[in-house]
Scaffold this motif. Structure first.
Motif, mmCIF file in Angstrom:
data_model
loop_
_atom_site.group_PDB
_atom_site.id
_atom_site.type_symbol
_atom_site.label_atom_id
_atom_site.label_comp_id
_atom_site.label_asym_id
_atom_site.label_seq_id
_atom_site.Cartn_x
_atom_site.Cartn_y
_atom_site.Cartn_z
ATOM 1 N N ALA A 78 -34.794 45.575 -5.782
ATOM 2 C CA ALA A 78 -35.672 45.762 -6.939
ATOM 3 C C ALA A 78 -36.788 46.752 -6.594
ATOM 4 O O ALA A 78 -37.108 47.660 -7.374
ATOM 5 C CB ALA A 78 -36.255 44.430 -7.394
ATOM 6 N N HIS A 79 -37.379 46.576 -5.425
ATOM 7 C CA HIS A 79 -38.441 47.483 -4.981
ATOM 8 C C HIS A 79 -37.946 48.927 -4.929
ATOM 9 O O HIS A 79 -38.631 49.852 -5.368
ATOM 10 C CB HIS A 79 -38.947 47.048 -3.607
ATOM 11 C CG HIS A 79 -39.728 48.112 -2.887
ATOM 12 N ND1 HIS A 79 -41.012 48.462 -3.248
ATOM 13 C CD2 HIS A 79 -39.385 48.928 -1.839
ATOM 14 C CE1 HIS A 79 -41.445 49.439 -2.457
ATOM 15 N NE2 HIS A 79 -40.477 49.727 -1.606
ATOM 16 N N ALA A 80 -36.729 49.117 -4.413
ATOM 17 C CA ALA A 80 -36.185 50.463 -4.219
ATOM 18 C C ALA A 80 -35.433 50.985 -5.440
ATOM 19 O O ALA A 80 -34.846 52.070 -5.386
ATOM 20 C CB ALA A 80 -35.260 50.482 -3.008
ATOM 21 N N LYS A 81 -35.404 50.217 -6.530
ATOM 22 C CA LYS A 81 -34.742 50.593 -7.779
ATOM 23 C C LYS A 81 -33.218 50.681 -7.644
ATOM 24 O O LYS A 81 -32.559 51.351 -8.441
ATOM 25 C CB LYS A 81 -35.290 51.919 -8.329
ATOM 26 C CG LYS A 81 -36.784 51.906 -8.586
ATOM 27 C CD LYS A 81 -37.239 53.232 -9.197
ATOM 28 C CE LYS A 81 -38.759 53.265 -9.362
ATOM 29 N NZ LYS A 81 -39.218 54.530 -9.963
ATOM 30 N N ARG A 82 -32.673 49.986 -6.652
ATOM 31 C CA ARG A 82 -31.209 49.894 -6.557
ATOM 32 C C ARG A 82 -30.677 48.784 -7.458
ATOM 33 O O ARG A 82 -29.468 48.637 -7.638
ATOM 34 C CB ARG A 82 -30.794 49.660 -5.103
ATOM 35 C CG ARG A 82 -31.029 50.863 -4.199
ATOM 36 C CD ARG A 82 -30.412 50.669 -2.837
ATOM 37 N NE ARG A 82 -31.122 49.659 -2.074
ATOM 38 C CZ ARG A 82 -32.114 49.904 -1.213
ATOM 39 N NH1 ARG A 82 -32.512 51.153 -1.010
ATOM 40 N NH2 ARG A 82 -32.686 48.922 -0.553
ATOM 41 N N GLY A 83 -31.564 47.995 -7.989
ATOM 42 C CA GLY A 83 -31.292 46.979 -8.994
ATOM 43 C C GLY A 83 -32.558 46.830 -9.813
ATOM 44 O O GLY A 83 -33.621 47.346 -9.424
ATOM 45 N N ASP A 84 -32.463 46.163 -10.943
ATOM 46 C CA ASP A 84 -33.636 46.052 -11.811
ATOM 47 C C ASP A 84 -34.318 44.690 -11.730
ATOM 48 O O ASP A 84 -35.541 44.603 -11.780
ATOM 49 C CB ASP A 84 -33.231 46.333 -13.263
ATOM 50 C CG ASP A 84 -32.668 47.733 -13.417
ATOM 51 O OD1 ASP A 84 -33.387 48.690 -13.103
ATOM 52 O OD2 ASP A 84 -31.498 47.853 -13.827
ATOM 53 N N LEU A 85 -33.525 43.637 -11.597
ATOM 54 C CA LEU A 85 -34.082 42.290 -11.516
ATOM 55 C C LEU A 85 -33.041 41.364 -10.913
ATOM 56 O O LEU A 85 -31.847 41.669 -10.934
ATOM 57 C CB LEU A 85 -34.548 41.786 -12.877
ATOM 58 C CG LEU A 85 -33.526 41.490 -13.989
ATOM 59 C CD1 LEU A 85 -34.234 40.801 -15.161
ATOM 60 C CD2 LEU A 85 -32.820 42.721 -14.496
ATOM 61 N N GLY A 86 -33.497 40.258 -10.360
ATOM 62 C CA GLY A 86 -32.546 39.347 -9.737
ATOM 63 C C GLY A 86 -33.225 38.099 -9.218
ATOM 64 O O GLY A 86 -34.455 37.973 -9.270
ATOM 65 N N PHE A 87 -32.433 37.192 -8.695
ATOM 66 C CA PHE A 87 -32.955 35.914 -8.222
ATOM 67 C C PHE A 87 -33.525 36.016 -6.811
ATOM 68 O O PHE A 87 -33.041 36.772 -5.967
ATOM 69 C CB PHE A 87 -31.850 34.853 -8.210
ATOM 70 C CG PHE A 87 -31.390 34.427 -9.572
ATOM 71 C CD1 PHE A 87 -32.295 33.966 -10.523
ATOM 72 C CD2 PHE A 87 -30.046 34.478 -9.907
ATOM 73 C CE1 PHE A 87 -31.870 33.567 -11.775
ATOM 74 C CE2 PHE A 87 -29.601 34.073 -11.152
ATOM 75 C CZ PHE A 87 -30.516 33.618 -12.088
ATOM 76 N N SER A 88 -34.546 35.215 -6.572
ATOM 77 C CA SER A 88 -35.054 34.984 -5.234
ATOM 78 C C SER A 88 -35.797 33.659 -5.273
ATOM 79 O O SER A 88 -35.645 32.886 -6.233
ATOM 80 C CB SER A 88 -35.969 36.130 -4.766
ATOM 81 O OG SER A 88 -36.237 36.012 -3.374
ATOM 82 N N VAL A 89 -36.570 33.384 -4.238
ATOM 83 C CA VAL A 89 -37.466 32.229 -4.266
ATOM 84 C C VAL A 89 -38.879 32.744 -4.054
ATOM 85 O O VAL A 89 -39.098 33.774 -3.402
ATOM 86 C CB VAL A 89 -37.098 31.167 -3.215
ATOM 87 C CG1 VAL A 89 -35.769 30.514 -3.556
ATOM 88 C CG2 VAL A 89 -37.068 31.752 -1.807
#
Length: 337
Positions: free
Chosen positions: A79-90
Protein backbone atom coordinates in the motif's frame (compact mmCIF):
# COMPACT_ATOMS: atom_id res chain seq x y z
CA UNK A 1 -47.80 -9.68 -21.52
CA UNK A 2 -46.60 -6.48 -23.24
CA UNK A 3 -47.74 -4.41 -20.27
CA UNK A 4 -45.87 -6.68 -17.89
CA UNK A 5 -42.66 -6.36 -19.89
CA UNK A 6 -43.03 -2.60 -20.12
CA UNK A 7 -43.58 -2.38 -16.38
CA UNK A 8 -40.46 -4.48 -15.73
CA UNK A 9 -38.41 -2.29 -18.06
CA UNK A 10 -39.61 0.87 -16.32
CA UNK A 11 -38.82 -0.66 -12.96
CA UNK A 12 -35.25 -1.47 -14.02
CA UNK A 13 -34.73 2.05 -15.36
CA UNK A 14 -36.09 3.53 -12.13
CA UNK A 15 -33.73 1.43 -9.99
CA UNK A 16 -30.76 2.44 -12.12
CA UNK A 17 -31.75 6.12 -11.88
CA UNK A 18 -31.85 5.89 -8.11
CA UNK A 19 -28.45 4.19 -8.05
CA UNK A 20 -26.94 6.91 -10.24
CA UNK A 21 -28.62 9.64 -8.19
CA UNK A 22 -27.27 8.20 -4.97
CA UNK A 23 -23.72 8.83 -6.21
CA UNK A 24 -24.37 11.92 -8.36
CA UNK A 25 -23.36 14.33 -5.62
CA UNK A 26 -20.15 12.49 -4.80
CA UNK A 27 -16.94 14.24 -5.80
CA UNK A 28 -15.08 11.61 -7.82
CA UNK A 29 -12.07 13.72 -8.69
CA UNK A 30 -8.94 11.60 -8.61
CA UNK A 31 -10.80 8.29 -8.23
CA UNK A 32 -8.97 5.40 -9.93
CA UNK A 33 -10.94 3.23 -12.33
CA UNK A 34 -9.87 0.10 -10.45
CA UNK A 35 -8.83 -0.79 -6.89
CA UNK A 36 -6.47 -3.61 -5.93
CA UNK A 37 -7.42 -5.23 -2.63
CA UNK A 38 -4.83 -7.37 -0.86
CA UNK A 39 -6.43 -10.02 1.35
CA UNK A 40 -4.76 -12.90 3.21
CA UNK A 41 -3.60 -16.50 2.81
CA UNK A 42 -6.06 -18.88 1.10
CA UNK A 43 -8.26 -20.77 3.58
CA UNK A 44 -8.50 -18.00 6.17
CA UNK A 45 -11.10 -15.40 7.09
CA UNK A 46 -9.17 -12.63 5.36
CA UNK A 47 -9.25 -14.41 2.02
CA UNK A 48 -13.01 -14.99 2.23
CA UNK A 49 -13.76 -11.46 3.46
CA UNK A 50 -11.49 -9.91 0.84
CA UNK A 51 -13.55 -11.54 -1.89
CA UNK A 52 -16.82 -10.41 -0.28
CA UNK A 53 -15.62 -6.81 0.13
CA UNK A 54 -14.32 -6.58 -3.43
CA UNK A 55 -17.53 -7.92 -4.92
CA UNK A 56 -19.64 -5.64 -2.72
CA UNK A 57 -17.75 -2.46 -3.67
CA UNK A 58 -17.78 -3.37 -7.38
CA UNK A 59 -21.55 -3.98 -7.27
CA UNK A 60 -22.26 -0.62 -5.61
CA UNK A 61 -21.03 1.95 -8.11
CA UNK A 62 -17.53 2.14 -6.62
CA UNK A 63 -14.39 1.39 -8.66
CA UNK A 64 -14.09 -2.20 -9.84
CA UNK A 65 -12.14 -3.97 -7.12
CA UNK A 66 -10.01 -7.07 -7.52
CA UNK A 67 -8.93 -9.25 -4.60
CA UNK A 68 -5.71 -11.21 -4.29
CA UNK A 69 -3.91 -13.13 -1.57
CA UNK A 70 -1.54 -11.22 0.67
CA UNK A 71 -0.15 -10.88 4.18
CA UNK A 72 -0.22 -8.43 7.05
CA UNK A 73 3.33 -7.17 6.48
CA UNK A 74 3.39 -7.19 2.69
CA UNK A 75 -0.01 -5.49 2.45
CA UNK A 76 1.30 -2.48 4.40
CA UNK A 77 4.46 -2.25 2.32
CA UNK A 78 2.56 -2.66 -0.95
CA UNK A 79 0.00 0.00 0.00
CA UNK A 80 2.82 2.38 0.90
CA UNK A 81 4.59 1.70 -2.41
CA UNK A 82 1.34 1.82 -4.45
CA UNK A 83 1.71 -1.80 -5.57
CA UNK A 84 -1.76 -2.27 -4.08
CA UNK A 85 -4.41 0.17 -2.92
CA UNK A 86 -5.80 -1.35 0.28
CA UNK A 87 -5.73 -4.60 2.18
CA UNK A 88 -5.90 -6.42 5.48
CA UNK A 89 -3.44 -6.18 8.33
CA UNK A 90 -3.56 -5.86 12.10
CA UNK A 91 -3.32 -2.57 13.95
CA UNK A 92 -0.15 -3.48 15.86
CA UNK A 93 1.66 -4.23 12.60
CA UNK A 94 0.94 -0.78 11.22
CA UNK A 95 2.09 0.68 14.53
CA UNK A 96 5.40 -1.17 14.14
CA UNK A 97 5.65 -0.07 10.50
CA UNK A 98 5.22 3.61 11.34
CA UNK A 99 7.98 3.27 13.96
CA UNK A 100 10.28 1.43 11.56
CA UNK A 101 10.54 -1.54 13.93
CA UNK A 102 10.33 -5.36 13.75
CA UNK A 103 9.68 -6.46 10.14
CA UNK A 104 9.91 -2.82 9.03
CA UNK A 105 13.31 -2.00 10.50
CA UNK A 106 15.20 0.38 8.24
CA UNK A 107 12.13 1.08 6.09
CA UNK A 108 10.11 4.28 5.85
CA UNK A 109 6.34 3.78 5.74
CA UNK A 110 4.42 7.05 5.41
CA UNK A 111 1.77 6.35 2.74
CA UNK A 112 -0.17 3.65 4.62
CA UNK A 113 -2.88 4.46 7.17
CA UNK A 114 -5.86 2.74 8.75
CA UNK A 115 -9.11 2.77 6.79
CA UNK A 116 -11.05 1.01 9.57
CA UNK A 117 -10.67 -1.48 12.37
CA UNK A 118 -13.15 -4.27 11.58
CA UNK A 119 -13.05 -6.87 14.34
CA UNK A 120 -10.87 -8.40 17.03
CA UNK A 121 -8.04 -10.74 16.10
CA UNK A 122 -6.88 -13.60 18.35
CA UNK A 123 -3.61 -15.53 18.29
CA UNK A 124 -4.22 -19.22 18.94
CA UNK A 125 -1.62 -21.71 20.18
CA UNK A 126 -3.13 -25.09 19.28
CA UNK A 127 -1.40 -28.22 20.53
CA UNK A 128 -2.26 -31.87 20.00
CA UNK A 129 -3.92 -33.10 23.20
CA UNK A 130 -1.91 -36.32 23.32
CA UNK A 131 1.36 -34.38 23.07
CA UNK A 132 0.26 -31.85 25.70
CA UNK A 133 -0.76 -34.59 28.15
CA UNK A 134 2.43 -36.60 27.55
CA UNK A 135 4.56 -33.54 28.38
CA UNK A 136 2.22 -31.96 30.97
CA UNK A 137 1.83 -28.75 28.94
CA UNK A 138 -0.98 -26.44 30.02
CA UNK A 139 0.30 -23.05 28.81
CA UNK A 140 2.85 -21.38 26.56
CA UNK A 141 4.89 -20.78 29.72
CA UNK A 142 5.15 -24.55 30.22
CA UNK A 143 6.72 -24.93 26.77
CA UNK A 144 9.39 -22.42 27.74
CA UNK A 145 9.90 -23.68 31.27
CA UNK A 146 10.53 -27.23 30.00
CA UNK A 147 12.55 -26.09 26.95
CA UNK A 148 10.28 -28.47 25.10
CA UNK A 149 11.42 -30.10 21.88
CA UNK A 150 8.39 -29.88 19.60
CA UNK A 151 7.41 -29.67 15.96
CA UNK A 152 6.07 -26.13 15.66
CA UNK A 153 4.48 -24.23 12.78
CA UNK A 154 2.99 -20.84 12.09
CA UNK A 155 2.09 -19.01 8.88
CA UNK A 156 4.85 -17.84 6.59
CA UNK A 157 6.97 -14.72 7.33
CA UNK A 158 5.23 -11.59 6.08
CA UNK A 159 1.86 -12.58 7.53
CA UNK A 160 0.39 -10.94 10.61
CA UNK A 161 0.33 -14.35 12.29
CA UNK A 162 4.10 -14.81 12.04
CA UNK A 163 4.68 -11.21 13.12
CA UNK A 164 2.62 -11.60 16.29
CA UNK A 165 4.15 -14.99 17.14
CA UNK A 166 7.67 -13.62 16.62
CA UNK A 167 6.92 -10.42 18.54
CA UNK A 168 5.39 -12.36 21.46
CA UNK A 169 8.49 -14.50 21.93
CA UNK A 170 10.87 -11.57 21.41
CA UNK A 171 9.09 -8.98 23.56
CA UNK A 172 7.28 -11.28 25.98
CA UNK A 173 9.92 -13.96 26.57
CA UNK A 174 13.15 -12.46 25.26
CA UNK A 175 14.20 -14.87 22.52
CA UNK A 176 14.07 -15.67 18.81
CA UNK A 177 11.52 -18.49 18.56
CA UNK A 178 12.90 -20.19 15.46
CA UNK A 179 16.49 -20.29 16.67
CA UNK A 180 15.54 -21.26 20.23
CA UNK A 181 13.05 -24.01 19.36
CA UNK A 182 15.64 -25.58 17.09
CA UNK A 183 18.28 -25.36 19.83
CA UNK A 184 15.87 -27.25 22.12
CA UNK A 185 15.75 -30.08 19.60
CA UNK A 186 12.52 -29.10 17.88
CA UNK A 187 11.67 -27.86 14.41
CA UNK A 188 9.93 -24.83 12.92
CA UNK A 189 8.09 -24.70 9.63
CA UNK A 190 5.64 -22.43 7.85
CA UNK A 191 2.27 -23.54 6.54
CA UNK A 192 -1.06 -22.24 5.30
CA UNK A 193 -4.12 -22.46 7.54
CA UNK A 194 -5.33 -25.61 5.81
CA UNK A 195 -1.85 -27.08 5.45
CA UNK A 196 -1.05 -26.58 9.13
CA UNK A 197 -4.39 -28.09 10.13
CA UNK A 198 -3.65 -31.20 8.05
CA UNK A 199 -0.12 -31.52 9.45
CA UNK A 200 -1.47 -31.30 12.99
CA UNK A 201 -4.16 -33.89 12.29
CA UNK A 202 -1.67 -36.25 10.60
CA UNK A 203 0.71 -36.04 13.58
CA UNK A 204 3.42 -34.20 11.63
CA UNK A 205 3.12 -31.19 13.99
CA UNK A 206 2.80 -30.84 17.75
CA UNK A 207 1.79 -27.16 17.91
CA UNK A 208 0.35 -24.73 15.34
CA UNK A 209 0.07 -20.99 16.11
CA UNK A 210 -1.74 -18.37 14.04
CA UNK A 211 -3.91 -15.26 14.25
CA UNK A 212 -7.54 -15.22 13.16
CA UNK A 213 -10.93 -13.99 14.38
CA UNK A 214 -12.96 -14.79 17.48
CA UNK A 215 -15.09 -17.47 15.83
CA UNK A 216 -12.77 -19.27 13.43
CA UNK A 217 -13.80 -22.10 11.15
CA UNK A 218 -10.11 -22.99 10.84
CA UNK A 219 -9.97 -23.85 14.55
CA UNK A 220 -13.21 -25.83 14.29
CA UNK A 221 -11.82 -27.70 11.29
CA UNK A 222 -8.76 -28.74 13.31
CA UNK A 223 -10.96 -29.85 16.21
CA UNK A 224 -13.01 -32.00 13.86
CA UNK A 225 -9.89 -33.95 12.86
CA UNK A 226 -7.88 -34.32 16.08
CA UNK A 227 -8.19 -33.67 19.83
CA UNK A 228 -6.35 -30.49 20.73
CA UNK A 229 -5.87 -27.99 23.56
CA UNK A 230 -5.73 -24.20 23.24
CA UNK A 231 -2.80 -22.94 25.29
CA UNK A 232 -3.11 -19.69 27.27
CA UNK A 233 -0.40 -17.01 27.23
CA UNK A 234 0.84 -15.62 30.56
CA UNK A 235 -0.20 -12.12 31.56
CA UNK A 236 3.36 -10.87 32.02
CA UNK A 237 4.25 -11.72 28.42
CA UNK A 238 0.95 -10.23 27.21
CA UNK A 239 1.70 -6.98 29.04
CA UNK A 240 5.22 -6.73 27.60
CA UNK A 241 3.92 -7.17 24.06
CA UNK A 242 1.19 -4.60 24.71
CA UNK A 243 3.78 -2.08 25.87
CA UNK A 244 5.80 -2.65 22.70
CA UNK A 245 3.11 -2.66 19.99
CA UNK A 246 -0.24 -1.82 21.55
CA UNK A 247 -1.78 -5.29 21.53
CA UNK A 248 -4.45 -6.17 24.09
CA UNK A 249 -5.36 -9.17 26.21
CA UNK A 250 -8.38 -11.10 24.94
CA UNK A 251 -9.90 -14.33 26.19
CA UNK A 252 -11.16 -17.29 24.18
CA UNK A 253 -14.43 -17.84 25.98
CA UNK A 254 -15.87 -21.27 26.86
CA UNK A 255 -18.51 -22.65 24.54
CA UNK A 256 -17.12 -21.46 21.20
CA UNK A 257 -14.77 -24.38 20.63
CA UNK A 258 -14.90 -28.04 21.60
CA UNK A 259 -11.49 -27.76 23.25
CA UNK A 260 -12.75 -24.97 25.56
CA UNK A 261 -16.16 -26.32 26.63
CA UNK A 262 -18.75 -24.65 28.82
CA UNK A 263 -17.48 -24.44 32.39
CA UNK A 264 -13.80 -24.36 31.38
CA UNK A 265 -11.47 -21.48 32.22
CA UNK A 266 -11.25 -18.75 29.55
CA UNK A 267 -7.99 -18.92 27.58
CA UNK A 268 -5.88 -15.74 27.54
CA UNK A 269 -4.59 -14.79 24.12
CA UNK A 270 -2.80 -11.97 22.32
CA UNK A 271 -5.51 -9.63 21.04
CA UNK A 272 -5.43 -7.15 18.18
CA UNK A 273 -7.73 -5.70 15.52
CA UNK A 274 -8.09 -6.86 11.97
CA UNK A 275 -8.03 -3.63 10.00
CA UNK A 276 -8.04 -2.39 6.45
CA UNK A 277 -4.85 -0.50 5.59
CA UNK A 278 -5.15 1.95 2.72
CA UNK A 279 -3.01 4.32 0.68
CA UNK A 280 -2.96 7.70 2.37
CA UNK A 281 -2.92 9.47 -1.02
CA UNK A 282 -6.30 8.12 -2.19
CA UNK A 283 -9.06 10.76 -2.37
CA UNK A 284 -11.00 11.51 0.81
CA UNK A 285 -14.33 11.19 -1.02
CA UNK A 286 -13.48 7.69 -2.27
CA UNK A 287 -12.40 6.43 1.15
CA UNK A 288 -15.54 7.95 2.70
CA UNK A 289 -17.69 5.97 0.24
CA UNK A 290 -15.74 2.74 0.79
CA UNK A 291 -16.40 2.98 4.53
CA UNK A 292 -20.03 3.90 3.96
CA UNK A 293 -20.55 0.84 1.76
CA UNK A 294 -19.04 -1.44 4.41
CA UNK A 295 -21.44 -0.09 7.03
CA UNK A 296 -24.51 -0.23 4.80
CA UNK A 297 -23.74 -3.81 3.70
CA UNK A 298 -22.50 -5.07 7.05
CA UNK A 299 -25.13 -7.85 7.17
CA UNK A 300 -23.90 -9.25 3.83
CA UNK A 301 -20.30 -9.20 5.08
CA UNK A 302 -21.29 -10.94 8.32
CA UNK A 303 -22.63 -13.76 6.15
CA UNK A 304 -19.09 -14.17 4.74
CA UNK A 305 -17.21 -13.80 8.05
CA UNK A 306 -19.19 -13.81 11.28
CA UNK A 307 -16.62 -11.67 13.10
CA UNK A 308 -17.74 -8.65 11.03
CA UNK A 309 -20.71 -8.47 13.39
CA UNK A 310 -18.30 -6.83 15.87
CA UNK A 311 -17.93 -3.72 13.68
CA UNK A 312 -19.35 -0.63 15.38
CA UNK A 313 -18.35 3.06 15.07
CA UNK A 314 -16.68 2.93 18.49
CA UNK A 315 -13.94 0.53 17.31
CA UNK A 316 -13.58 1.64 13.69
CA UNK A 317 -11.06 4.43 14.34
CA UNK A 318 -7.84 3.53 16.20
CA UNK A 319 -6.72 5.61 19.16
CA UNK A 320 -2.96 5.73 18.54
CA UNK A 321 -2.50 4.99 14.84
CA UNK A 322 -3.25 7.43 11.97
CA UNK A 323 -6.48 6.92 10.03
CA UNK A 324 -7.42 8.21 6.56
CA UNK A 325 -9.24 11.55 6.52
CA UNK A 326 -12.13 10.00 4.59
CA UNK A 327 -12.50 7.38 7.31
CA UNK A 328 -12.38 9.93 10.10
CA UNK A 329 -15.10 11.95 8.38
CA UNK A 330 -17.43 8.97 7.85
CA UNK A 331 -17.13 7.28 11.25
CA UNK A 332 -17.35 10.55 13.19
CA UNK A 333 -20.45 11.58 11.24
CA UNK A 334 -21.99 8.18 11.98
CA UNK A 335 -21.16 8.46 15.68
CA UNK A 336 -22.75 11.91 15.87
CA UNK A 337 -26.08 10.75 14.44
Amino acid sequence: MKLSRTFKALLIVTVLMFAVAAHADTDKAGWPSQLRFMAGPPGGNWFALGTALSEMWTANALPQTTSSSGGGVSNILNAHAKRGDLGFSVASLLGAALKGEADFQGRTVDNAVIMANLYTQYTYFIMRKDFAEKNNIKSVEDIIGKKLAMRFATLKPGTSSEFVVKALFEKGYGFDYKKTFQEWGGSVEYASYDGGADLLADNHLDCFAFSIGKIASTVMNIESQVDVVLLPVGQEALDKLSDAYGTVTLTIDPGIYKSVPEGAEPVKAVGDYTCVVIRKDLPESLVYELNKAIWEHKADLVAAVRDMDELIPEIALPEKIPAHEGSIKFWKELSDK
